[in-house]
Motif scaffolding. Structure first.
Motif, mmCIF file in Angstrom:
data_model
loop_
_atom_site.group_PDB
_atom_site.id
_atom_site.type_symbol
_atom_site.label_atom_id
_atom_site.label_comp_id
_atom_site.label_asym_id
_atom_site.label_seq_id
_atom_site.Cartn_x
_atom_site.Cartn_y
_atom_site.Cartn_z
ATOM 1 N N PRO A 9 0.832 -1.202 0.000
ATOM 2 C CA PRO A 9 0.000 0.000 0.000
ATOM 3 C C PRO A 9 0.873 1.260 0.000
ATOM 4 O O PRO A 9 1.893 1.302 0.675
ATOM 5 N N TYR A 11 0.682 5.528 0.192
ATOM 6 C CA TYR A 11 -0.011 6.811 0.284
ATOM 7 C C TYR A 11 1.048 7.906 0.346
ATOM 8 O O TYR A 11 1.818 7.955 1.294
ATOM 9 N N ASP A 48 -3.265 4.385 -2.657
ATOM 10 C CA ASP A 48 -4.431 4.721 -1.840
ATOM 11 C C ASP A 48 -4.804 6.192 -2.040
ATOM 12 O O ASP A 48 -4.762 6.984 -1.114
ATOM 13 N N ASN A 76 -8.612 7.994 -1.397
ATOM 14 C CA ASN A 76 -7.954 7.643 -0.143
ATOM 15 C C ASN A 76 -8.947 7.040 0.835
ATOM 16 O O ASN A 76 -9.964 7.649 1.157
ATOM 17 N N GLY A 78 -7.489 4.949 3.483
ATOM 18 C CA GLY A 78 -6.712 4.519 4.640
ATOM 19 C C GLY A 78 -6.039 3.175 4.398
ATOM 20 O O GLY A 78 -6.438 2.402 3.540
ATOM 21 N N HIS A 79 -5.006 2.947 5.186
ATOM 22 C CA HIS A 79 -4.145 1.787 5.039
ATOM 23 C C HIS A 79 -4.908 0.455 5.082
ATOM 24 O O HIS A 79 -4.730 -0.408 4.219
ATOM 25 N N THR A 82 -7.228 -0.196 2.085
ATOM 26 C CA THR A 82 -6.423 -0.363 0.879
ATOM 27 C C THR A 82 -5.785 -1.743 0.852
ATOM 28 O O THR A 82 -5.804 -2.438 -0.163
ATOM 29 N N ASP A 103 7.620 1.697 2.866
ATOM 30 C CA ASP A 103 8.898 2.245 3.331
ATOM 31 C C ASP A 103 9.906 1.153 3.703
ATOM 32 O O ASP A 103 11.008 1.458 4.136
ATOM 33 N N GLN A 105 10.217 -0.742 6.192
ATOM 34 C CA GLN A 105 10.692 -0.798 7.580
ATOM 35 C C GLN A 105 10.741 -2.244 8.045
ATOM 36 O O GLN A 105 11.456 -2.580 8.975
ATOM 37 N N LYS A 139 6.637 5.570 20.871
ATOM 38 C CA LYS A 139 5.942 4.675 19.940
ATOM 39 C C LYS A 139 5.956 3.236 20.468
ATOM 40 O O LYS A 139 4.966 2.511 20.391
ATOM 41 N N ARG A 203 12.914 -4.558 13.059
ATOM 42 C CA ARG A 203 12.231 -3.432 12.407
ATOM 43 C C ARG A 203 13.250 -2.326 12.162
ATOM 44 O O ARG A 203 13.981 -1.914 13.061
ATOM 45 N N ARG A 206 12.441 4.101 8.776
ATOM 46 C CA ARG A 206 11.865 4.494 7.495
ATOM 47 C C ARG A 206 12.972 5.065 6.615
ATOM 48 O O ARG A 206 13.765 5.874 7.081
ATOM 49 N N GLU A 210 8.108 10.877 5.483
ATOM 50 C CA GLU A 210 7.754 10.767 6.889
ATOM 51 C C GLU A 210 6.593 9.807 7.084
ATOM 52 O O GLU A 210 5.939 9.409 6.130
ATOM 53 N N SER A 211 6.385 9.439 8.344
ATOM 54 C CA SER A 211 5.341 8.474 8.661
ATOM 55 C C SER A 211 3.986 8.965 8.187
ATOM 56 O O SER A 211 3.647 10.133 8.346
ATOM 57 N N TYR A 213 1.416 7.677 9.422
ATOM 58 C CA TYR A 213 0.598 7.351 10.581
ATOM 59 C C TYR A 213 0.883 8.310 11.715
ATOM 60 O O TYR A 213 1.569 7.964 12.667
ATOM 61 N N LYS A 217 -3.935 9.154 13.646
ATOM 62 C CA LYS A 217 -4.301 7.929 12.923
ATOM 63 C C LYS A 217 -3.989 6.695 13.761
ATOM 64 O O LYS A 217 -4.704 5.697 13.697
#
Ligand code: UDP
Ligand code: MG
Length: 316
Positions: A9, A11, A48, A76, A78-79, A82, A103, A105, A139, A203, A206, A210-211, A213, A217
């Motif tokens: 996905p 965006y 998306d 759009n 959303g993740h 999508t 990304d 990650q 996070k 993990r 990125r 940028e994120s 999320y 969100k």
């Protein structure tokens, strides 16, 4: 040989697509050379409704590389929506679909192990983060508390697994029968069942951009997770009502005793008890109504009631 479709996905991912494609193509070439996947396998970017040049770049990448395909959503959404749309669309072309963020990650080297597990007979392989060192403390803390809260609410989720996972065509066919519209994929996938396993990976950070999320969100996703998977919050209202009502009964006995010792103001006991008793009863009543509402809610999801894994049956 296994046809692998990768569902990615995107965006507003114009900054990462070029780099991501180079890495993924390298990975695919290695997997094809090792005969782990068929050359009919594809990397599918799912746009998306991006507002930047994402779709244009996807089109160019598709022209340039045979392995790259593109799927464009009408807007759009959303993740989660999508990704669901991607998985359900791509299952008709593939033996297995792996979902991964644009990304990268999530470590693409875990794909090898996922495919091995698939060969061993797994229909679902969950990618699980080993450490979260590259995430900020905030996070990491919020994410891990979230998994714990969800568990305590009775939702079955895989700890530290996000949306990096392999699903076989069979698992996806079953998944397509989940008719709900409030999607929280990582909570729904375990309901599919079949033989499953996990693959651990580190993990990463990125690569660029940028994120997509932000905190708002993230919170929306967490709330979606709890309310889509569990009606326990409603049940908590009912229990609170019962507890308060019991407290009213106890304090009723207490004030009755006090009344006999002549230690109360006139009217105090009846006021005191009725406030607590009525409050408790009201919460209890709301909880009962909520319980039915919760049932209606679960019914409207029209989830499949069973999914058959095997049918051993001899017919002529
Ligand atoms: N994404 C999407 N639609 C959105 C928001 C995000 O398809 O409305 C995609 C995004 O392009 C990425 C994935 O969801 O491939 C995860 O987003 P991100 O990496 O920004 O989230 P984080 O890793 O920060 O949680
Ligand atoms: Mg990311």
């Amino acid at each position: 040989m296994t046809v692998l479709y990768l569902a990615v996905p995107c965006y507003n991912e114009e900054e990462v697509l070029q780099d991501t494609t180079e890495k993924l193509i390298k990975k695919y070439e290695q997997l094809i050379a090792e005969k782990k996947i068929s050359s009919k396998s594809r990397i599918v970017y799912i746009d998306d409704g991006s507002k930047d040049k994402t779709w244009k770049i996807i089109t160019q990448l598709h022209d340039k590389y045979e392995l790259v395909s593109g799927l464009k959503m009408s807007r759009n959404r959303g993740h989660q929506n999508t990704l669901y749309g991607g998985l359900v669309t791509l299952k008709d072309y593939a033996d297995v679909v792996i979902s991964i963020d644009a990304d990268l990650q999530d470590d693409i080297n875990a794909i090898d192990e996922m495919l091995d597990k698939y060969e061993e007979g797994c229909d679902i392989v969950y990618g699980v983060r080993k450490k979260r060192e590259t995430d900020t403390f905030f996070k990491r803390f919020t994410a891990e508390s979230f998994y714990k809260i969800l568990k305590s609410m009775g939702a079955e989720i895989v700890f530290n697994h996000a949306d990096f996972r392999l699903m076989s065509k069979r698992a996806l066919d079953a998944f397509a029968d989940f008719k709900e519209v409030n999607l929280f994929l990582r909570g729904m996938v375990p309901m599919v069942g079949f033989k499953s396993d996990v693959v651990e990976y580190e993990r990463l950070e990125r690569q660029a951009g940028e994120s997509k999320y932000p905190l708002s969100k993230m919170l929306a996703l967490a709330w979606q997770g709890i309310t889509s998977l569990s009606v326990k919050p409603i049940r908590m209202i009912m229990w609170l009502g019962i507890i308060i009502f019991l407290l009213a009964v106890l304090s009723g006995i207490y004030s009755f005793v006090m009344y006999f010792f002549g230690k109360t103001e006139p009217g105090w006991a009846s006021m005191f008890i009725s406030i607590w008793a009525l409050g408790g009863l009201q919460l209890f009543a709301i909880g009962v109504i909520g319980e039915y509402l919760g049932k209606v809610y679960l019914e409207t999801k029209q989830r499949p009631r069973f999914i058959v894994e095997k049918f051993l049956n001899d017919e002529e």
